[in-house]
Design a protein around this motif. Structure first.
Motif, short mmCIF file in Angstrom:
data_model
loop_
_atom_site.label_atom_id
_atom_site.label_comp_id
_atom_site.label_asym_id
_atom_site.label_seq_id
_atom_site.Cartn_x
_atom_site.Cartn_y
_atom_site.Cartn_z
N PHE A 1 3.60 -8.87 -8.07
CA PHE A 1 2.22 -8.42 -7.66
C PHE A 1 2.24 -8.01 -6.15
N ALA A 2 3.46 -7.88 -5.59
CA ALA A 2 3.31 -7.92 -4.18
C ALA A 2 2.63 -6.41 -3.73
N THR A 3 2.73 -5.25 -4.49
CA THR A 3 2.23 -4.14 -4.20
C THR A 3 0.96 -3.84 -4.81
N PHE A 4 0.27 -4.66 -5.66
CA PHE A 4 -0.87 -4.77 -5.98
C PHE A 4 -2.11 -4.82 -5.07
N THR A 5 -2.95 -3.78 -5.31
CA THR A 5 -4.05 -3.39 -4.41
C THR A 5 -5.04 -4.63 -4.17
N LEU A 6 -5.19 -5.18 -5.23
CA LEU A 6 -5.89 -6.51 -5.10
C LEU A 6 -5.46 -7.41 -3.83
N LEU A 7 -4.21 -7.46 -3.81
CA LEU A 7 -3.50 -8.30 -2.55
C LEU A 7 -3.56 -7.58 -1.37
N LYS A 8 -3.30 -6.12 -1.42
CA LYS A 8 -3.22 -5.29 -0.15
C LYS A 8 -4.44 -4.57 0.51
N GLN A 9 -5.58 -4.45 -0.44
CA GLN A 9 -6.76 -4.17 0.23
C GLN A 9 -7.70 -5.28 -0.34
N PRO A 10 -7.91 -6.11 0.36
CA PRO A 10 -8.72 -7.43 -0.31
C PRO A 10 -10.22 -7.16 -0.54
N ARG A 11 -10.78 -5.95 0.40
CA ARG A 11 -12.15 -5.62 0.17
C ARG A 11 -12.52 -4.69 -0.79
N LEU A 12 -11.63 -4.08 -1.59
CA LEU A 12 -11.95 -3.08 -2.43
C LEU A 12 -12.50 -3.82 -3.78
N SER A 13 -13.30 -3.04 -4.31
CA SER A 13 -13.96 -3.90 -5.49
C SER A 13 -13.69 -3.06 -6.86
N VAL A 14 -13.37 -2.10 -6.74
CA VAL A 14 -12.77 -1.36 -8.01
C VAL A 14 -11.58 -0.90 -7.81
#
Length: 151
Positions: free
Chosen positions: A113-126
């Motif tokens: 999950f290291a490159t997963f957007t959820l972790l890299k851009q914590p404020r993005l909702s979609v």
DNA sequence: GCCAACGTTGGC
DNA sequence: GCCAACGTTGGC
């Protein structure tokens, strides 16, 4: 079929609330962030959705399905220069609650999950979820999983 | 068009 | 409740 992750505050609109709506589903609205809107506009009927609860829970708690194309938010009409709905709204229905929600902590601890957007851009909702990661998440949720596309 | 000020999100 | 990360706004 693509997979996207949708964030929601459980106090505002929880996955349980979506489940309670049954096959009628809801329009997923209220998104204003441009990056999130770009992903919303890219959704197609039949796409799979992973629903993530922010705040206290911080976990993927269930799955849902896109049941139609993005449309204009009736309260904020307008098109992009490309002719797409500016403030896009997408109809969705709940599929199944996760037997085992997948927590943010678990995802952070897993190198996959290291490159997963959820972790890299914590404020993005979609955000889009890569296919291999989506498959792994679905296995982790270990619930009654979606098997078929809508008719 | 730059950037300082301000607002919002969401994890801690 | 705090604050880091971003996004947006408005003066210049």
């Amino acid at each position: 079929m693509a997979t996207f992750l949708l964030k929601t505050e459980p106090t505002e609109f929880s996955f349980a609330h979506l489940l309670a709506k049954g096959p009628a589903g809801v329009p997923w609205n209220g998104v204003s962030n441009n990056t999130a809107l770009i992903h919303l506009r890219a959704m197609k009927r039949g796409d799979l959705l992973l629903i993530y609860h922010t705040c206290d829970q911080r976990a993927i708690v269930g799955t849902a399905r896109v049941t139609g194309l993005p449309t204009q938010d009736p309260t904020r009409p307008g098109l992009t220069p490309q002719g797409l709905p500016k403030f896009a709204v997408v109809p969705i229905v709940a599929l199944a609650a996760a037997t085992t929600p997948l927590s943010l902590t678990q995802m952070k601890a897993d190198p996959d999950f290291a490159t997963f957007t959820l972790l890299k851009q914590p404020r993005l909702s979609v955000m889009p979820v890569p296919e291999t990661l989506a498959a792994k998440i679905l296995r982790a949720l270990d619930g009654p999983l979606p098997k078929t596309h809508p008719k």
